[in-house]
Write a protein that holds these residues in place. Structure first.
Motif, PDB file in Angstrom:
ATOM      1  N   ASN A 272     102.748  38.537 102.495  1.00  0.00           N
ATOM      2  CA  ASN A 272     101.297  38.684 102.531  1.00  0.00           C
ATOM      3  C   ASN A 272     100.618  37.730 103.502  1.00  0.00           C
ATOM      4  O   ASN A 272      99.394  37.762 103.638  1.00  0.00           O
ATOM      5  N   ASP A 273     101.393  36.861 104.147  1.00  0.00           N
ATOM      6  CA  ASP A 273     100.806  35.890 105.080  1.00  0.00           C
ATOM      7  C   ASP A 273     101.644  35.877 106.354  1.00  0.00           C
ATOM      8  O   ASP A 273     102.780  35.404 106.357  1.00  0.00           O
ATOM      9  N   PHE A 274     101.077  36.391 107.439  1.00  0.00           N
ATOM     10  CA  PHE A 274     101.782  36.455 108.717  1.00  0.00           C
ATOM     11  C   PHE A 274     100.752  36.638 109.826  1.00  0.00           C
ATOM     12  O   PHE A 274      99.568  36.891 109.569  1.00  0.00           O
ATOM     13  N   LEU A 290      96.402  39.068 115.458  1.00  0.00           N
ATOM     14  CA  LEU A 290      96.077  39.642 114.152  1.00  0.00           C
ATOM     15  C   LEU A 290      96.647  38.774 113.046  1.00  0.00           C
ATOM     16  O   LEU A 290      97.843  38.476 113.036  1.00  0.00           O
ATOM     17  N   ARG A 291      95.792  38.374 112.115  1.00  0.00           N
ATOM     18  CA  ARG A 291      96.220  37.594 110.957  1.00  0.00           C
ATOM     19  C   ARG A 291      96.099  38.446 109.704  1.00  0.00           C
ATOM     20  O   ARG A 291      95.127  39.195 109.547  1.00  0.00           O
ATOM     21  N   ALA A 292      97.062  38.302 108.816  1.00  0.00           N
ATOM     22  CA  ALA A 292      97.076  39.135 107.614  1.00  0.00           C
ATOM     23  C   ALA A 292      95.786  38.997 106.817  1.00  0.00           C
ATOM     24  O   ALA A 292      95.285  39.972 106.251  1.00  0.00           O
ATOM     25  N   LYS A 293      95.221  37.806 106.791  1.00  0.00           N
ATOM     26  CA  LYS A 293      94.006  37.600 105.994  1.00  0.00           C
ATOM     27  C   LYS A 293      92.795  38.318 106.582  1.00  0.00           C
ATOM     28  O   LYS A 293      91.771  38.475 105.901  1.00  0.00           O
ATOM     29  N   ASP A 294      92.893  38.759 107.853  1.00  0.00           N
ATOM     30  CA  ASP A 294      91.781  39.472 108.485  1.00  0.00           C
ATOM     31  C   ASP A 294      91.904  40.984 108.348  1.00  0.00           C
ATOM     32  O   ASP A 294      91.056  41.728 108.862  1.00  0.00           O
ATOM     33  N   GLY A 299      94.963  46.810 103.767  1.00  0.00           N
ATOM     34  CA  GLY A 299      96.070  46.123 104.425  1.00  0.00           C
ATOM     35  C   GLY A 299      96.272  46.485 105.874  1.00  0.00           C
ATOM     36  O   GLY A 299      97.211  45.991 106.509  1.00  0.00           O
ATOM     37  N   THR A 300      95.410  47.328 106.450  1.00  0.00           N
ATOM     38  CA  THR A 300      95.552  47.715 107.853  1.00  0.00           C
ATOM     39  C   THR A 300      94.486  47.017 108.697  1.00  0.00           C
ATOM     40  O   THR A 300      93.474  46.534 108.186  1.00  0.00           O
ATOM     41  N   ALA A 320     101.900  27.722 105.351  1.00  0.00           N
ATOM     42  CA  ALA A 320     101.820  29.091 104.841  1.00  0.00           C
ATOM     43  C   ALA A 320     102.526  29.203 103.491  1.00  0.00           C
ATOM     44  O   ALA A 320     103.499  28.490 103.225  1.00  0.00           O
ATOM     45  N   PRO A 321     102.055  30.103 102.613  1.00  0.00           N
ATOM     46  CA  PRO A 321     102.709  30.267 101.303  1.00  0.00           C
ATOM     47  C   PRO A 321     104.173  30.657 101.420  1.00  0.00           C
ATOM     48  O   PRO A 321     104.995  30.263 100.597  1.00  0.00           O
ATOM     49  N   GLU A 322     104.499  31.458 102.438  1.00  0.00           N
ATOM     50  CA  GLU A 322     105.877  31.897 102.631  1.00  0.00           C
ATOM     51  C   GLU A 322     106.314  31.566 104.054  1.00  0.00           C
ATOM     52  O   GLU A 322     105.731  32.066 105.023  1.00  0.00           O
TER      53      GLU A 322
END
Length: 446
Positions: A272-274, A290-294, A299-300, A320-322
């Motif tokens: 979920n974090d990349f 592109l950041r996952a949080k944006d 999710g797209t 990052a969490p992962e």
């Protein structure tokens, strides 16, 4: 009837007139002065002509602190000239590493001209050169626009007028703008947003814009002109690069599509974090970051420019969490208007390491050099995040003793050996077991 004396006087008058006319006709052609010709008069006895100055005395003095506490940009340039003679100051602005300061506006104001004086200004070229012409004699104060600061110079320094070199504290970013066809984009508005400040610039006739910041930073650049837009995300101005150059592609935002990015671990779990970079397929210039949080709620990513890009997975941030290992794979993705494209990456999850270096009798200035032997038996340097001055962080394999550090390397599951070397030849090692999602604490003792 006139008498004889009258005729004699008339005859004498005619003879005098004829003689004068003959003298004028027989005179040399250059005996009369040319209109407007310079006249040179003899110098008074004992007079010594002052030689024209060929150098400038450079004195730099702080002009007060900025709002953020940094020193103000100022330098005093004494133009040694006589009377009303106009002078020129020509030279070059450069960063401390010698790289040029491009497109930097510089002003010169006569020191005793009062607050209402209109300064002379110039803009440096791409090579950092500048020319301030038509300056009256006197002491001039030079100032720079933006966040750059002139480095104080020795009060006794003397520099040639045509080769003055001014050093600038700060870091530079040069952005070259173009559109999808490769044509330059002049007159575009650009904005650099960082943690400390926001700066604006416009691309010149060559499609180039420049920013100068007072310290190393990370930020984002947004650019736009009419229907064209573009961005550079997570841009970094590191300490070791005083001037970096980036290319920015501006595309019409009206022709966009959507992109679904899926990042999975080898076990199949979805991250979920990349972050993903989209690069221009021809020039490899970054188009989007592109950041996952944006991503949108589904999710797209929306508003992705239409076109064919090369995509790469950006390294995970230490916080990052992962964590995942670096993935050098680049994939091609095509975005079409109104459609959703899919991009998938597979990564190997990593664990975190807290490493303490101990040697009881060590002095504060002693450092150890770290390396690591991986699961395949290969040895390479090991980087740690070492606190620096002013709350900065340095990533290095040279670490002080008797301290604890976060290992910056992303290490997948497995057994590793950390090795340490001291300048006196002392060596030590310790073995650690990495488990993804967990923090491994290790101590290296000498």
């Amino acid at each position: 009837m006139p008498d004889r004396r009258h005729w004699l006087a008339l005859f004498v008058t005619i003879v005098v007139i004829v003689a004068c006319l003959r003298g004028l006709l027989d005179a040399p052609e250059d005996s009369s002065p040319d209109v407007g010709a310079a006249r040179t008069e003899a110098e008074p006895e004992g007079y010594v002509r002052e030689p024209r100055a060929e150098s400038l005395a450079l004195r730099a003095e702080p002009s007060g602190a900025r709002d953020d506490g940094s020193p103000g940009p100022a330098a005093d340039i004494e133009v040694a000239s006589q009377g009303a003679t106009r002078e020129s100051i020509r030279g070059r602005l450069e960063f401390l590493d010698g790289s040029p300061v491009p497109l930097q506006r510089i002003e010169a104001t006569l020191g005793n001209a009062g607050p209402d004086a209109v300064p002379r200004s110039a803009t440096t070229g791409l090579d950092g050169s500048f020319a301030l012409d038509g300056l009256p004699a006197g002491l001039h104060k030079l100032r720079l626009d933006g966040a750059a600061s002139l480095v104080p110079a020795d009060a006794a320094q003397v520099a040639p007028k045509d080769g003055l070199v001014l050093r600038v504290e700060g870091f530079g970013l040069l952005v070259k703008t173009r559109d999808a066809s490769g044509a330059i984009v002049p007159g575009a508005s650009l904005q650099l947003t960082g943690p400390q400040r926001r700066s604006s610039a416009h691309s010149n006739s060559q499609g180039v814009a420049a920013f100068t910041v007072s310290q190393a930073t990370t930020g984002e650049v947004e650019a736009w002109k009419a229907t064209l837009r573009g961005s550079l995300r997570r841009l970094s101005l590191p300490d070791e690069a005083h001037l970096i150059v980036r290319e920015l592609v501006l595309l019409p935002p009206t022709t966009t599509g959507r992109l679904d990015v899926i990042v999975r671990s080898r076990s199949g779990s979805r991250l979920n974090d990349f972050s993903v970079r989209l690069l221009d397929s021809n020039s490899n210039a970054q188009v989007l970051f592109l950041r996952a949080k944006d991503a949108d709620s589904d999710g797209t990513f929306g508003n992705v420019p239409v076109g064919t890009f090369r995509a790469s997975l950006a390294p995970a941030f230490v916080g990052a969490p992962e964590l995942y290992a670096r993935n050098p794979t680049r994939k091609t993705v095509t975005i079409t208007e109104g459609a959703t494209a899919t991009l998938e990456f597979e990564v190997e999850l990593c664990g975190r390491v807290l490493l303490r270096i101990e040697r009881p009798e060590a002095t504060p200035e002693q450092h150890a050099t770290l390396s690591i032997r991986d699961r395949d038996g290969h040895t390479r340097s090991l980087s740690c995040r070492v606190p620096g001055p002013d709350d900065t962080v340095e990533v290095t394999s040279q670490v002080p003793l008797n301290s604890t550090f976060v290992v910056d390397d992303h290490l997948p599951d497995g057994r590793y050996t950390i090795l340490g070397h001291l300048p006196d030849g002392t060596q030590s090692d310790t073995t650690i077991l990495i488990t993804s999602g967990l923090i491994t604490q290790a101590t290296l003792r000498f």
